[in-house]
Design an enzyme around this catalytic site. Structure first.
Site, PDB file in Angstrom:
ATOM      1  N   LEU A 236       2.057   1.647   4.641  1.00 42.32           N
ATOM      2  CA  LEU A 236       2.120   1.895   3.932  1.00 42.32           C
ATOM      3  C   LEU A 236       3.386   0.784   2.623  1.00 42.32           C
ATOM      4  CD1 LEU A 236       3.036   5.778   5.539  1.00 42.32           C
ATOM      5  CD2 LEU A 236       1.624   5.255   3.864  1.00 42.32           C
TER       6      LEU A 236
ATOM      7  N   GLY B 238       3.093  -1.244   1.061  1.00 43.54           N
ATOM      8  CA  GLY B 238       2.403  -2.361   0.068  1.00 43.54           C
ATOM      9  C   GLY B 238       1.494  -1.508  -0.215  1.00 43.54           C
ATOM     10  N   HIS B 239       1.399   0.035   0.003  1.00 46.13           N
ATOM     11  CA  HIS B 239       0.129   0.870  -0.251  1.00 46.13           C
ATOM     12  C   HIS B 239       0.555   1.903  -0.614  1.00 46.13           C
ATOM     13  CE1 HIS B 239      -3.532   2.860  -0.581  1.00 46.13           C
ATOM     14  NE2 HIS B 239      -4.115   1.609  -0.542  1.00 46.13           N
ATOM     15  N   PHE B 240       1.472   2.309  -1.519  1.00 45.24           N
ATOM     16  CA  PHE B 240       1.793   1.622  -2.951  1.00 45.24           C
ATOM     17  C   PHE B 240       3.218   1.955  -2.755  1.00 45.24           C
ATOM     18  CE2 PHE B 240      -2.463   3.065  -3.504  1.00 45.24           C
ATOM     19  CZ  PHE B 240      -3.522   2.013  -3.975  1.00 45.24           C
TER      20      PHE B 240
ATOM     21  N   VAL C   6       0.793   5.904   0.415  1.00 43.82           N
ATOM     22  CA  VAL C   6      -0.668   6.831   0.246  1.00 43.82           C
ATOM     23  C   VAL C   6      -1.253   5.644   1.935  1.00 43.82           C
ATOM     24  CG1 VAL C   6      -2.895   7.162  -0.584  1.00 43.82           C
ATOM     25  CG2 VAL C   6      -1.408   7.281  -2.188  1.00 43.82           C
TER      26      VAL C   6
END
Length: 141
Positions: A42, A44-46, A51
């Site tokens: 999680l 770096g996403h986003f 998500v």
């Protein structure tokens, strides 16, 4: 069955162990993973709107589904994905959500298993599709 028992037949370990509990109900495996929010996937996403990535959701489906072949795994085999078919993502899975996975074997050819699986959060469909696993003898890894 809880995480420690799952570890006796599933080779995954933290941070890649993505199943909290799993049980058999008839020919269906039902498992759960609670998304805490601090998972590595999680970060770096986003940024600002975390998500769970689709590939991680597929991994959660797969790990929860492994109880379907528990006896084969206890016999000294490791499951590997051979493919996915018809995977569809319908809704996001977010921090604080608990993904519920339901899966069942639809076909078997030797040590290749075809599994229909779906993941929901609070009864809302998040993803579904067919998973294909091949079990490999541990002495051949």
């Amino acid at each position: 069955m809880e995480r420690e028992e799952i570890k006796t037949f599933l080779p995954h370990r933290e941070p890649m162990l993505l199943v909290d509990d799993v049980v058999m109900e008839g020919d269906t495996a039902i498992g759960h993973y609670h998304v805490r929010g601090d998972e590595f996937f999680l970060q770096g996403h986003f940024p600002g709107h975390p998500v769970v990535p689709g590939v991680i959701l597929c991994e959660m489906l797969g790990q929860c589904s492994c109880i379907l072949v528990k006896e084969e795994l206890e016999a000294g085999r490791t499951p590997f994905y051979s493919g996915f078919d018809g995977i569809r993502f319908k809704n996001s899975v977010l921090p604080g959500d608990t993904l519920t996975v339901e899966s069942r074997i639809t076909a078997r050819k030797g040590l290749v298993f075809f599994v229909d699986a779906k993941g929901t959060v609070d009864g809302k469909l998040c993803l579904k599709g067919q998973l294909i696993f091949t079990l490999i003898d541990n002495d051949k890894l």
